[in-house]
Structure formats: C-alpha cells, structure tokens
Design an enzyme around this catalytic site. Sequence first.
Site, short mmCIF file in Angstrom:
data_model
loop_
_atom_site.label_atom_id
_atom_site.label_comp_id
_atom_site.label_asym_id
_atom_site.label_seq_id
_atom_site.Cartn_x
_atom_site.Cartn_y
_atom_site.Cartn_z
N SER A 140 -35.82 -21.17 10.45
CA SER A 140 -35.69 -19.83 11.21
C SER A 140 -34.88 -19.79 12.55
CB SER A 140 -36.92 -19.08 11.63
OG SER A 140 -37.04 -18.13 12.35
N TYR A 153 -45.30 -20.62 15.86
CA TYR A 153 -44.44 -20.48 14.45
C TYR A 153 -43.24 -21.22 14.67
CZ TYR A 153 -41.21 -18.06 11.30
OH TYR A 153 -40.44 -17.82 10.46
N1 LIG Z 1 -38.71 -12.40 7.16
C1 LIG Z 1 -38.30 -12.81 8.40
O1 LIG Z 1 -37.86 -12.03 9.17
C2 LIG Z 1 -37.92 -14.39 8.30
C3 LIG Z 1 -36.90 -14.69 9.44
C4 LIG Z 1 -36.66 -16.02 9.48
C5 LIG Z 1 -37.12 -16.97 8.48
N2 LIG Z 1 -37.95 -16.50 7.63
C6 LIG Z 1 -38.49 -17.40 6.58
O2 LIG Z 1 -38.09 -17.21 5.24
C7 LIG Z 1 -38.85 -17.74 4.32
C8 LIG Z 1 -39.32 -16.62 3.46
O3 LIG Z 1 -40.24 -15.48 4.15
P1 LIG Z 1 -40.06 -14.01 3.68
O4 LIG Z 1 -39.47 -13.45 4.47
O5 LIG Z 1 -39.56 -13.93 2.12
O6 LIG Z 1 -41.54 -13.70 3.77
P2 LIG Z 1 -42.59 -13.42 2.60
O7 LIG Z 1 -43.88 -13.10 3.37
O8 LIG Z 1 -42.12 -12.13 1.92
O9 LIG Z 1 -42.89 -14.68 1.70
C9 LIG Z 1 -43.37 -15.80 2.08
C10 LIG Z 1 -44.15 -16.14 0.77
O10 LIG Z 1 -44.97 -17.48 1.12
C11 LIG Z 1 -46.21 -17.25 0.65
N3 LIG Z 1 -47.05 -18.29 1.15
C12 LIG Z 1 -47.88 -18.06 2.40
N4 LIG Z 1 -48.54 -19.13 2.59
C13 LIG Z 1 -48.67 -19.86 1.48
C14 LIG Z 1 -49.36 -20.97 1.14
N5 LIG Z 1 -50.05 -21.51 1.69
N6 LIG Z 1 -49.15 -21.64 -0.22
C15 LIG Z 1 -48.12 -20.89 -0.92
N7 LIG Z 1 -47.43 -19.96 -0.90
C16 LIG Z 1 -47.73 -19.02 0.58
C17 LIG Z 1 -46.45 -15.90 0.62
O11 LIG Z 1 -47.73 -15.50 -0.34
C18 LIG Z 1 -45.26 -15.24 0.32
O12 LIG Z 1 -45.10 -14.63 -1.04
C19 LIG Z 1 -40.34 -18.31 5.28
O13 LIG Z 1 -39.78 -19.78 5.56
C20 LIG Z 1 -39.77 -17.45 6.53
O14 LIG Z 1 -40.44 -18.38 7.71
C21 LIG Z 1 -38.33 -15.32 7.61
#
Ligand SMILES: NC(=O)c1ccc[n+]([C@@H]2O[C@H](COP(=O)([O-])OP(=O)(O)OC[C@H]3O[C@@H](n4cnc5c(N)ncnc54)[C@H](O)[C@@H]3O)[C@@H](O)[C@H]2O)c1
Length: 252
Positions: A140, A153
């Site tokens: 991120s 985080y």
């Molecule tokens: N959404 C944002 O603004 C953003 C920004 C930068 C980076 N990211 C990164 O992108 C990636 C995906 O995030 P997203 O935006 O799709 O969010 P999201 O919440 O839609 O997806 C994250 C998924 O991880 C799963 N998860 C959480 N804990 C878990 C566990 N213990 N075991 C298995 N699965 C688990 C959740 O159930 C969810 O389906 C993450 O690594 C996040 O850090 C997101």
Amino acid sequence: MTEQERVALVTGAAGGVGRATVGLLAAHGYAVIATDISPDVEKLTDHGVAPGAGAVVGLVGDVTDSATAELAVAEAVRRFGRLDLLVNNAARFLRRPIGQSSDDDFDGLFATNVRGAFAHSRAAVEPLARTRGVIVNVTSISGLVGMANQSLYAMTKGALVQLTRQLAVELAPRGVRVNAVAPGAIETEFIAEARAADPDPEATAAAVLSRHPLGRISTPDDVAAAIDFLASPAAGGITGTILSVDGGYVAQ
Ligand SMILES: NC(=O)c1ccc[n+]([C@@H]2O[C@H](COP(=O)([O-])OP(=O)(O)OC[C@H]3O[C@@H](n4cnc5c(N)ncnc54)[C@H](O)[C@@H]3O)[C@@H](O)[C@H]2O)c1
C-alpha cells in the site's frame, strides 16, 4: 509453457482486489485456488468456466493460521499439479491513533497482514521454484509514506515491502521473481469500518482524493492488471520492485 497451463493461489479472494484478480487471471487461462476467511469465496468456484478460462476453486481459510497456507498450496498441487503464482492479498485495515492502539491490535494486524504472507511464501517456495514462478505481494501507499493514524497498518505494509525485496534476492538464484503492488485508495469495502467510525466520511474521502494527482481513486481492476503484468513473462526481468498503482500519490 503457455498461460493455459499456469496455476495461481490468491488470498483475500472474496474482497474487491482479490475478486478482480481471480477474474483476470482466470480469463487469462490460469487455474486459480482462491482463498478467504469469508465463505463468499466459495461462490467463486467454477467462476472461470468461460471458454478458454481457467478453473477457479474457492476455499475458506484464515491466513493467520499457517495450516491454511500449507493446505492451499497442497490443494493447488493436488488438483492442478503445480503452482506458478502466489498473490498475497488478504489484509485488514486499521485507522487508529497510536495512543489508542492495543497490543491485541498489533498482534492481530501483523498476524493477518504479515504472518499470512510469510506463511504462504514459505509454503509456496518449493512448488514455485519448480516452475520458476512468481510471488506478488499487495502492499500500500501506507507502506511507503507516512499517514496519520495508520501506524499499525503502515508497519504491516512496510514489512511487506521489505519481505518483497528480501525474497527477491533470496529466491532469484532459484528463478522465482518476487514483486509487490502498492495501491493508493481503492474503491472496496476495505475501509468500511473506518469510514463508519469517521465523524465526517465525505470530508475524509474528498481529502484522500485530493492527494491523488490523477484525480481518481484506483479500481480493483487497476490493481489486478498490475498484478497480472508482474506475473506475466513480459515482466520476466523484474524482481524486487514495488509497483505503485496510486494515481501518482507517492510521486509528490
Ligand atoms: N482498499 C484500499 O483502499 C486499499 C489501499 C491500498 C492497499 N490495499 C490492499 O489491497 C488488498 C486487498 O484489499 P481490498 O481493498 O480488496 O479489501 P477487501 O476488504 O475488499 O478485501 C480483503 C479480503 O481479505 C480477507 N481477509 C481479511 N482477513 C483475512 C484472514 N485472516 N484470512 C483470510 N482472508 C482474510 C477479507 O475477508 C476480504 O475478502 C489488501 O492487501 C489491502 O491492504 C487496499
């Protein structure tokens, strides 16, 4: 080797980025093991049944349990005979001032965001070495620059940046490439809890958007495309890199 013969494992596959990544990889002919703590992941099974698309198998598993990593890798090898790509995508978000952050917050976030990627990388290394495969970690902008109220985080995402560089060097002699994507804000449910606790979510969203020079928030498809590229033969010379997908956020 053709793309049709490749096999991927994607964690956090029921979420926004995970679903988009599974869909794109399957459309490009990968067979995909898709895992998530949410039972919604099982709905992805057979998602890739379009002509030419790879099979998708959805498995429920918690990445904080290292057995999940061992089982998912074993399932890829048992069902499809090989593993070519690991996408460490599962994560939780926390927006909280350091003074209000507990030891349990620390342990919980590190167990999901860091130990999950560590355990999956460890479980996948031998199968990936056999295919000269690829790891893509999803970090991120929070792992690259300072942001208020994200100390825990941000530490987890910074750890993934360094895991990426470390494994790129360690596994290069075995032909395994290791890279990361570093998204800016993405339109997903990821920050839903933080948004719900925010006294003025619209002002926060506007402030976040204003810090993205392209004036747009990334989509899950933007991030999936970067993951797909880093996994592809076109990126055969790239390892140890952190590819920003952030509309220019960290370029400022
Ligand atoms: N959404 C944002 O603004 C953003 C920004 C930068 C980076 N990211 C990164 O992108 C990636 C995906 O995030 P997203 O935006 O799709 O969010 P999201 O919440 O839609 O997806 C994250 C998924 O991880 C799963 N998860 C959480 N804990 C878990 C566990 N213990 N075991 C298995 N699965 C688990 C959740 O159930 C969810 O389906 C993450 O690594 C996040 O850090 C997101």
